[in-house]
Write a protein that holds these residues in place. Structure first.
Motif, short mmCIF file in Angstrom:
data_model
loop_
_atom_site.label_atom_id
_atom_site.label_comp_id
_atom_site.label_asym_id
_atom_site.label_seq_id
_atom_site.Cartn_x
_atom_site.Cartn_y
_atom_site.Cartn_z
N THR A 268 25.44 -16.62 95.49
CA THR A 268 26.23 -16.09 94.38
C THR A 268 25.57 -14.82 93.84
O THR A 268 24.34 -14.74 93.72
N SER B 287 21.34 -20.48 95.79
CA SER B 287 21.18 -20.90 97.19
C SER B 287 22.41 -20.60 98.03
O SER B 287 22.29 -20.42 99.24
N ILE B 288 23.58 -20.54 97.42
CA ILE B 288 24.79 -20.25 98.20
C ILE B 288 25.14 -18.76 98.18
O ILE B 288 26.21 -18.36 98.62
#
Length: 285
Positions: free
Chosen positions: A181, A178-179
């Motif tokens: 990565t 979600s971030i």
């Protein structure tokens, strides 16, 4: 934390008699393989006695049909059989990890294609395919390893894929996605550490199977004729009349017992590793 985890693992192994026995057997065989030049009384390729000499003070396990010391052959054969088993298992587990991780993580069409490939390898009759590949590629040390690896990666791939399917739904993996990565970081930092314990257990079992396959191929005359493994010792014993005389007692029985003992060592070690990985298999103590 890491120290406590390994301590817990060791407590599980040390409380498992079969696991301790398996590890002890593997250590013994590894020492024999490393110290073979020091332990062997003769050069395994040299003619040192009369053909078909019975076990005596000079030749503890007698000699073969051309006067070579069988004990020395067995000690050096430990190196070859163990090395083939470990290398073939390592290659098959690496292939299985690659296929299992890619299939489990990406899913979709990639997963369908790779799993159909795995199904194809698993559904083809194993023994005829093994003999056909070995005969086609030709007998040599590395060709035997290649044949075993090509036929042994599919089962670990399926097991590892199942583990990856579980891991990729974990909260920390979804949070990393979600971030934003990168896939590389997710695979190496979050997925691979969870796969390694399963891969280690699969490696031990694959090494056991690889040693049996090598012995089978060599016994059928498809092994490397220039290396002395336990399988080639059995092949020459069968081809040169050991079963027609009492020579089978000291020429056939010892390599057969060594193969059985080493496979048991790998099997017991594998069972103890599975007990570590699956707490439901542990007994209440």
């Amino acid at each position: 934390m890491e120290k406590q985890k390994w301590k817990r693992y060791w407590n599980v192994i040390s409380s498992n008699n079969l696991g301790l026995l398996g590890i002890s057997l593997l250590v013994i065989f590894l020492l024999i393989a490393l110290l073979a030049p020091l332990l062997a009384p003769f050069d395994p390729t040299a003619r040192v006695g009369a053909p078909f000499s019975k076990p005596n003070g000079d030749f503890l396990l007698g000699t073969n049909d051309i006067g070579q010391d069988i004990l020395s052959e067995l000690l050096y054969g430990t190196r070859v059989s163990l090395l083939i088993g470990i290398l073939a298992a390592l290659i098959s587990i690496i292939l299985g990890c690659l296929v299992g991780i890619v299939s489990g993580y990406y899913g979709g069409k990639v997963d369908s294609f790779l799993m159909r490939l795995v199904d194809l390898v698993l559904v083809i009759p194993f023994l005829p395919l093994m003999i056909l590949l070995a005969a086609f590629i030709g007998p040599s040390f590395w060709n035997i390893i290649l044949v075993i690896s090509l036929l042994s990666w599919a089962s670990p791939a399926r097991v590892i894929r199942s583990q990856v399917l579980t891991l990729k739904t974990k909260g920390y993996v979804e949070a990393a996605r979600s971030i934003g990565t990168s896939i590389k970081v997710i695979l190496f930092r979050h997925i691979l550490p969870g796969v390694i314990p399963i891969a280690l257990s699969q490696f031990v079992m694959a090494a056991s199977h690889s040693i049996l396959i090598e012995a089978s191929l060599s016994f059928l005359g498809l092994g490397d004729p220039f290396t002395k493994s336990w399988g080639t010792i059995l092949y020459y014993a069968q081809a040169r009349g050991a079963f027609l005389t009492d020579a089978w007692i000291w020429w056939v029985l010892p390599p057969g017992l060594l193969i059985t003992t080493l496979v048991i060592g790998f099997a017991f070690t594998g069972y103890s590793l599975e007990e570590i990985l699956n707490p439901r298999l542990r007994k209440e103590r």
